[in-house]
Design a protein around this motif. Structure first.
Motif, short mmCIF file in Angstrom:
data_model
loop_
_atom_site.label_atom_id
_atom_site.label_comp_id
_atom_site.label_asym_id
_atom_site.label_seq_id
_atom_site.Cartn_x
_atom_site.Cartn_y
_atom_site.Cartn_z
N GLU A 1 0.83 -1.21 0.00
CA GLU A 1 0.00 0.00 0.00
C GLU A 1 0.86 1.26 0.00
O GLU A 1 0.56 2.23 -0.69
N ARG A 2 1.94 1.24 0.79
CA ARG A 2 2.83 2.41 0.81
C ARG A 2 3.52 2.60 -0.53
O ARG A 2 3.70 3.73 -1.00
N TRP A 3 3.93 1.50 -1.15
CA TRP A 3 4.55 1.62 -2.46
C TRP A 3 3.56 2.22 -3.47
O TRP A 3 3.94 3.02 -4.32
N LEU A 4 2.30 1.83 -3.36
CA LEU A 4 1.30 2.38 -4.28
C LEU A 4 1.08 3.87 -4.05
O LEU A 4 0.84 4.61 -5.00
N ARG A 5 1.18 4.31 -2.81
CA ARG A 5 1.06 5.74 -2.55
C ARG A 5 2.17 6.51 -3.26
O ARG A 5 1.96 7.61 -3.77
N GLY A 6 3.36 5.92 -3.30
CA GLY A 6 4.45 6.55 -4.04
C GLY A 6 4.17 6.63 -5.53
O GLY A 6 4.45 7.64 -6.18
N ALA A 7 3.59 5.56 -6.08
CA ALA A 7 3.23 5.58 -7.51
C ALA A 7 2.16 6.62 -7.78
O ALA A 7 2.18 7.29 -8.83
N LEU A 8 1.22 6.78 -6.86
CA LEU A 8 0.16 7.77 -7.04
C LEU A 8 0.73 9.19 -7.11
O LEU A 8 0.23 10.05 -7.85
N LEU A 9 1.77 9.45 -6.31
CA LEU A 9 2.38 10.78 -6.33
C LEU A 9 3.03 11.10 -7.67
O LEU A 9 3.24 12.27 -8.00
N GLY B 1 -5.21 14.87 -11.88
CA GLY B 1 -6.54 14.48 -12.32
C GLY B 1 -6.76 12.99 -12.43
O GLY B 1 -7.91 12.53 -12.47
N LEU B 2 -5.68 12.21 -12.47
CA LEU B 2 -5.81 10.76 -12.64
C LEU B 2 -5.68 9.99 -11.32
O LEU B 2 -5.92 8.79 -11.28
N ARG B 3 -5.29 10.66 -10.26
CA ARG B 3 -5.01 9.95 -9.02
C ARG B 3 -6.23 9.26 -8.42
O ARG B 3 -6.12 8.11 -7.97
N PRO B 4 -7.39 9.91 -8.33
CA PRO B 4 -8.54 9.22 -7.71
C PRO B 4 -8.90 7.92 -8.44
O PRO B 4 -9.16 6.90 -7.80
N ARG C 1 -6.09 5.33 -7.81
CA ARG C 1 -6.06 4.92 -6.41
C ARG C 1 -7.09 3.83 -6.15
O ARG C 1 -6.79 2.80 -5.55
N GLU C 2 -8.31 4.05 -6.63
CA GLU C 2 -9.37 3.06 -6.44
C GLU C 2 -9.04 1.76 -7.17
O GLU C 2 -9.22 0.66 -6.64
N GLU C 3 -8.52 1.89 -8.39
CA GLU C 3 -8.23 0.70 -9.19
C GLU C 3 -7.10 -0.12 -8.58
O GLU C 3 -7.21 -1.35 -8.45
N TRP C 4 -6.01 0.54 -8.18
CA TRP C 4 -4.86 -0.20 -7.66
C TRP C 4 -5.13 -0.79 -6.28
O TRP C 4 -4.74 -1.92 -6.00
N LEU C 5 -5.78 -0.05 -5.41
CA LEU C 5 -6.10 -0.59 -4.10
C LEU C 5 -7.08 -1.76 -4.20
O LEU C 5 -6.98 -2.75 -3.45
N GLY C 6 -8.02 -1.67 -5.16
CA GLY C 6 -8.91 -2.80 -5.40
C GLY C 6 -8.17 -4.02 -5.88
O GLY C 6 -8.47 -5.16 -5.46
N SER C 7 -7.18 -3.82 -6.75
CA SER C 7 -6.37 -4.94 -7.22
C SER C 7 -5.60 -5.58 -6.08
O SER C 7 -5.46 -6.81 -6.02
N LEU C 8 -5.09 -4.76 -5.15
CA LEU C 8 -4.38 -5.32 -4.01
C LEU C 8 -5.32 -6.15 -3.13
O LEU C 8 -4.94 -7.22 -2.63
N PRO D 1 -2.43 18.64 -20.08
CA PRO D 1 -3.29 19.45 -19.20
C PRO D 1 -4.53 18.70 -18.73
O PRO D 1 -4.94 18.83 -17.58
N ALA D 2 -5.12 17.87 -19.62
CA ALA D 2 -6.31 17.12 -19.23
C ALA D 2 -6.00 16.14 -18.11
O ALA D 2 -6.81 15.93 -17.21
N ALA D 3 -4.81 15.52 -18.15
CA ALA D 3 -4.45 14.57 -17.10
C ALA D 3 -4.31 15.26 -15.75
O ALA D 3 -4.55 14.65 -14.71
N PHE D 4 -3.92 16.53 -15.75
CA PHE D 4 -3.81 17.28 -14.51
C PHE D 4 -5.12 17.97 -14.13
O PHE D 4 -5.18 18.65 -13.10
N ALA D 5 -6.13 17.85 -14.98
CA ALA D 5 -7.41 18.54 -14.75
C ALA D 5 -7.21 20.04 -14.68
O ALA D 5 -7.84 20.74 -13.88
N LEU D 6 -6.31 20.55 -15.53
CA LEU D 6 -6.00 21.96 -15.56
C LEU D 6 -6.06 22.48 -16.99
O LEU D 6 -5.86 21.72 -17.95
#
Length: 370
Positions: A4-12, A17-20, A23-30, A58-63
């Motif tokens: 889980e901690r390693w996944l938090r690093g990947a999320l960073l 815009g893609l993190r939520p 996050r749901e997909e990877w934690l569900g896979s775990l 820009p779309a990936a950052f939701a900006l």
């Protein structure tokens, strides 16, 4: 370290815009890894491959493109400022105390880190400018962006080289008042989702404890700095003489030590308002005129204050140091261990301040999900 901690690093590493979604997909896979007979390490490796291979659009950052470009320019400013901090650290930390080989290694290492930070700054500036430039041809856009970034960096370096000492003395002498004014008056985002702290320690401590810790840290550094300037460093530079004898000899040679000591004390007094403001927050909380000093602002103020205070010792001790050098034929570097310690603390705090103060990188969607 858990998966889980390693996944938090990947999320960073992902755009905001893609993190939520991930996050749901990877934690569900775990959670389903054992049932699906998939190694958790394989999920983590796949997460990092995805994070590193995701386009930074820009779309990936939701900006909007302009917002993303300005964000990247803020990161460029942060990296350039960090490079300047590292250069100053490499110049000031060795002093007279460290052996020449160790001083050379330290200066060279910090110079290499400064060059790396400057390279990151140039890259961030180029990418940011390319995002902002309305040029359709990719090669031309990148060429223009790189040219503008390099030209801007060259102009800044020239200005720093020409005015460094004058501006350094002036700004260093009033840095305490400047940090105080910015901490109290600079507007903040009122949305709690934009006011998270990273890594979150100040938020766990609370605003009053954070302010008390910040005030104690700055006050301790200030006491050490004053003792270094007027007691420890003169005695280290002129071994064999008592402090009163050193000052008497300075006066006898027409160096007027009272002037140098006065400069140091006036400089120290300029830091008193910041310490008092932080103590007020620790006592009453961030209310009324102190409302901008939440946990995040207090933490960043402490970092910036410690950096400016540590580097300001050179400014505060310039007059007395020159008097000692002229009277006793010594160099202008620090001879007491307290000098390198203060400068090292300032370098670490300064880099941390640059990389967390200048850029604004937290999107509301990320904070809400965290």
């Amino acid at each position: 370290m858990s998966a889980e901690r390693w996944l938090r690093g990947a999320l960073l590493l992902l755009p905001d815009g893609l993190r939520p979604r991930y996050r749901e997909e990877w934690l569900g896979s775990l959670r389903d890894a054992e049932e699906l007979d998939v190694p958790r390490a394989a999920i983590v490796r796949g997460a990092y491959r995805t994070a590193l291979g995701t386009p930074r659009t820009p779309a990936a950052f939701a900006l909007a493109p302009a917002e993303l470009g300005l964000r990247r320019l803020r990161w460029a400013a942060a990296w350039f400022a960090a490079a300047l901090v590292l250069m100053n650290g490499g110049w000031l930390i060795p002093g007279e105390l460290l052996p020449a080989p160790l001083a050379s290694v330290l200066s060279t290492g910090l110079a290499a880190l400064a060059l790396a930070a400057a390279a990151f700054g140039a890259l961030s500036a180029t990418i940011g400018l390319r995002t902002l430039l309305p040029v359709r041809r990719a090669w031309l856009g990148w060429l223009l962006a790189a040219g503008i970034a390099l030209a801007g960096a060259a102009v800044v370096l020239v200005l720093l080289g020409v005015f460094a000492l004058g501006f350094g003395l002036l700004l260093g002498f009033v840095a305490g008042l400047g940090v105080t004014v910015i901490a109290v008056a600079w507007p903040i985002a009122r949305d709690p989702a934009l006011r998270r702290t990273v890594p979150g320690i100040p938020a766990r401590l609370g605003v009053r404890r954070s302010a008390l810790l910040a005030a104690a840290t700055l006050l301790a550094a200030l006491v050490v700095a004053v003792l270094h300037l007027v007691v420890w460093n003169p005695m280290a530079k002129v071994p064999g003489l008592e402090l009163r004898e050193i000052y008497a000899e300075l006066a006898a040679r027409g160096e007027f030590p009272a002037v140098g000591v006065g400069f140091a004390l006036v400089w120290a007094a300029s830091w008193a308002p910041l310490v008092l403001v932080l103590l007020a927050v620790a006592t009453f909380g961030n209310r009324g005129p102190l409302r901008n000093l939440d946990e995040r602002r207090v933490a960043r103020t402490a970092l910036a204050g410690l950096a400016a205070l540590g580097f300001g010792v050179f400014v505060a001790g310039f007059s007395l140091g020159m008097s000692l050098a002229d009277a006793f034929m010594t160099s202008g570097g620090d001879a007491a261990v307290s000098g390198p310690v203060l400068t090292a603390a300032a370098t670490v705090a300064g880099v941390a301040a640059c990389l967390r103060i200048i850029p604004h990188t937290t999107a509301p969607v990320e904070a809400a999900a965290g």
